[in-house]
Motif scaffolding. Structure first.
Motif, PDB file in Angstrom:
ATOM      1  N   ARG A  28     -23.558 -34.279   5.403  1.00 34.45           N
ATOM      2  CA  ARG A  28     -23.779 -33.087   4.588  1.00 34.45           C
ATOM      3  C   ARG A  28     -22.503 -32.504   3.986  1.00 34.45           C
ATOM      4  N   THR A  29     -21.363 -33.109   4.258  1.00 36.14           N
ATOM      5  CA  THR A  29     -20.090 -32.562   3.776  1.00 36.14           C
ATOM      6  C   THR A  29     -19.361 -33.587   2.910  1.00 36.14           C
ATOM      7  N   ILE A  30     -18.414 -33.109   2.130  1.00 33.95           N
ATOM      8  CA  ILE A  30     -17.590 -34.004   1.323  1.00 33.95           C
ATOM      9  C   ILE A  30     -16.904 -35.015   2.225  1.00 33.95           C
ATOM     10  N   ARG A  31     -16.376 -34.565   3.339  1.00 34.11           N
ATOM     11  CA  ARG A  31     -15.695 -35.482   4.278  1.00 34.11           C
ATOM     12  C   ARG A  31     -16.635 -36.595   4.723  1.00 34.11           C
ATOM     13  N   GLN A  32     -17.853 -36.250   5.094  1.00 38.00           N
ATOM     14  CA  GLN A  32     -18.805 -37.261   5.541  1.00 38.00           C
ATOM     15  C   GLN A  32     -19.207 -38.191   4.396  1.00 38.00           C
ATOM     16  N   PHE A  33     -19.498 -37.600   3.229  1.00 34.86           N
ATOM     17  CA  PHE A  33     -19.907 -38.414   2.078  1.00 34.86           C
ATOM     18  C   PHE A  33     -18.832 -39.429   1.706  1.00 34.86           C
ATOM     19  N   ILE A  34     -17.606 -38.955   1.539  1.00 34.86           N
ATOM     20  CA  ILE A  34     -16.532 -39.825   1.067  1.00 34.86           C
ATOM     21  C   ILE A  34     -16.125 -40.834   2.148  1.00 34.86           C
ATOM     22  N   SER A  35     -16.180 -40.447   3.394  1.00 33.53           N
ATOM     23  CA  SER A  35     -15.852 -41.395   4.472  1.00 33.53           C
ATOM     24  C   SER A  35     -16.811 -42.574   4.472  1.00 33.53           C
ATOM     25  N   ARG A  36     -18.053 -42.324   4.106  1.00 33.47           N
ATOM     26  CA  ARG A  36     -19.043 -43.404   4.030  1.00 33.47           C
ATOM     27  C   ARG A  36     -18.917 -44.148   2.685  1.00 33.47           C
ATOM     28  N   TRP A  37     -18.708 -43.404   1.597  1.00 35.93           N
ATOM     29  CA  TRP A  37     -18.623 -43.990   0.250  1.00 35.93           C
ATOM     30  C   TRP A  37     -17.391 -44.881   0.104  1.00 35.93           C
ATOM     31  N   SER A  61     -13.603 -29.506   2.604  1.00 35.28           N
ATOM     32  CA  SER A  61     -14.155 -30.835   2.870  1.00 35.28           C
ATOM     33  C   SER A  61     -15.181 -30.852   4.001  1.00 35.28           C
ATOM     34  N   CYS A  62     -15.186 -29.814   4.837  1.00 33.19           N
ATOM     35  CA  CYS A  62     -16.141 -29.749   5.955  1.00 33.19           C
ATOM     36  C   CYS A  62     -17.300 -28.779   5.698  1.00 33.19           C
ATOM     37  N   ALA A  63     -17.335 -28.193   4.514  1.00 32.57           N
ATOM     38  CA  ALA A  63     -18.432 -27.285   4.162  1.00 32.57           C
ATOM     39  C   ALA A  63     -19.673 -28.100   3.798  1.00 32.57           C
ATOM     40  N   VAL A  64     -20.823 -27.558   4.121  1.00 35.57           N
ATOM     41  CA  VAL A  64     -22.088 -28.231   3.816  1.00 35.57           C
ATOM     42  C   VAL A  64     -22.370 -28.161   2.315  1.00 35.57           C
ATOM     43  N   ILE A  65     -22.764 -29.295   1.756  1.00 37.52           N
ATOM     44  CA  ILE A  65     -23.105 -29.424   0.336  1.00 37.52           C
ATOM     45  C   ILE A  65     -24.625 -29.475   0.196  1.00 37.52           C
ATOM     46  N   ASP A  66     -25.159 -28.751  -0.762  1.00 38.12           N
ATOM     47  CA  ASP A  66     -26.596 -28.809  -1.060  1.00 38.12           C
ATOM     48  C   ASP A  66     -26.798 -29.905  -2.103  1.00 38.12           C
ATOM     49  N   VAL A  67     -27.304 -31.052  -1.672  1.00 37.25           N
ATOM     50  CA  VAL A  67     -27.462 -32.187  -2.576  1.00 37.25           C
ATOM     51  C   VAL A  67     -28.582 -31.983  -3.591  1.00 37.25           C
ATOM     52  N   ASP A 125     -28.689 -29.086  -5.370  1.00 35.19           N
ATOM     53  CA  ASP A 125     -28.116 -28.147  -6.328  1.00 35.19           C
ATOM     54  C   ASP A 125     -27.451 -28.958  -7.443  1.00 35.19           C
ATOM     55  N   GLN A 126     -28.067 -28.990  -8.602  1.00 34.47           N
ATOM     56  CA  GLN A 126     -27.588 -29.826  -9.699  1.00 34.47           C
ATOM     57  C   GLN A 126     -26.170 -29.465 -10.120  1.00 34.47           C
ATOM     58  N   ARG A 127     -25.845 -28.200 -10.137  1.00 31.86           N
ATOM     59  CA  ARG A 127     -24.501 -27.777 -10.543  1.00 31.86           C
ATOM     60  C   ARG A 127     -23.442 -28.318  -9.586  1.00 31.86           C
ATOM     61  N   VAL A 128     -23.676 -28.153  -8.292  1.00 30.72           N
ATOM     62  CA  VAL A 128     -22.725 -28.625  -7.280  1.00 30.72           C
ATOM     63  C   VAL A 128     -22.619 -30.149  -7.314  1.00 30.72           C
ATOM     64  N   MET A 129     -23.764 -30.808  -7.416  1.00 31.05           N
ATOM     65  CA  MET A 129     -23.760 -32.270  -7.432  1.00 31.05           C
ATOM     66  C   MET A 129     -23.064 -32.816  -8.675  1.00 31.05           C
ATOM     67  N   THR A 130     -23.206 -32.151  -9.801  1.00 27.12           N
ATOM     68  CA  THR A 130     -22.524 -32.595 -11.018  1.00 27.12           C
ATOM     69  C   THR A 130     -21.019 -32.528 -10.830  1.00 27.12           C
ATOM     70  N   VAL A 131     -20.523 -31.435 -10.271  1.00 20.35           N
ATOM     71  CA  VAL A 131     -19.080 -31.282 -10.050  1.00 20.35           C
ATOM     72  C   VAL A 131     -18.597 -32.319  -9.040  1.00 20.35           C
ATOM     73  N   LEU A 132     -19.369 -32.548  -7.986  1.00 16.13           N
ATOM     74  CA  LEU A 132     -19.006 -33.530  -6.960  1.00 16.13           C
ATOM     75  C   LEU A 132     -18.948 -34.936  -7.559  1.00 16.13           C
ATOM     76  N   VAL A 133     -19.983 -35.322  -8.274  1.00 19.62           N
ATOM     77  CA  VAL A 133     -20.042 -36.669  -8.847  1.00 19.62           C
ATOM     78  C   VAL A 133     -18.953 -36.845  -9.913  1.00 19.62           C
ATOM     79  N   LYS A 134     -18.674 -35.823 -10.704  1.00 23.20           N
ATOM     80  CA  LYS A 134     -17.590 -35.910 -11.688  1.00 23.20           C
ATOM     81  C   LYS A 134     -16.253 -36.187 -10.997  1.00 23.20           C
ATOM     82  N   ALA A 135     -15.992 -35.504  -9.894  1.00 21.54           N
ATOM     83  CA  ALA A 135     -14.741 -35.714  -9.159  1.00 21.54           C
ATOM     84  C   ALA A 135     -14.679 -37.135  -8.589  1.00 21.54           C
TER      85      ALA A 135
END
Length: 131
Positions: free
Chosen positions: A58-67, A90-96, A98-108
């Motif tokens: 649920r966090t950037i750290r978890q997502f990127i560690s797997r990706w 990086s340890c904050a929970v991300i709402d997958v 939420d289109q706005r948050v996901m767009t910023v995450l995927v862009k990065a």
């Protein structure tokens, strides 16, 4: 042109799943090739959402560690870059969902994967419409 951009696969997703929008002929032996970038971005979003369902990531750290695992990447630098770009710890929970948050995450992630993020807001809108 970076490989991921040329393949319409800005997340550099490896072969393995029968993604919607794959080119009928795959000439890259390692990475999927999509008919348009919207399909590659859609696949990125689907994978991140599956990380929540399958692994409870649920966090950037978890997502990127797997990706981008340390066996293939400088995972810590990737996490730091994405976290700073998104403006979320990086340890904050991300709402997958939420289109706005996901767009910023995927862009990065696209920027980190390719050294550039060339897609317009409309491209991301179309990717979300394909979900």
């Amino acid at each position: 042109m970076p490989r991921g951009i040329g393949n319409n696969n800005p997340g550099n997703i490896r072969h393995g799943d029968q993604w919607q929008g794959l080119c009928s002929r795959q000439t890259d032996q390692s990475f999927c090739q999509f008919i348009a970038p919207e399909y590659g971005i859609r696949a990125m979003i689907k994978i991140l959402r599956n990380y929540v369902k399958l692994y409870d990531d649920r966090t950037i750290r978890q997502f990127i560690s797997r990706w981008a695992p340390p066996s293939e990447n400088d995972t810590e630098s990737y996490i730091t870059y994405v976290s700073r770009s998104v403006g979320i710890d990086s340890c904050a929970v991300i709402d997958v969902n939420d289109q706005r948050v996901m767009t910023v995450l995927v862009k990065a992630m696209i920027q980190m994967e390719n050294g550039q993020q060339p897609y317009s807001p409309e491209t991301f809108e179309r990717a979300f419409e394909l979900l």
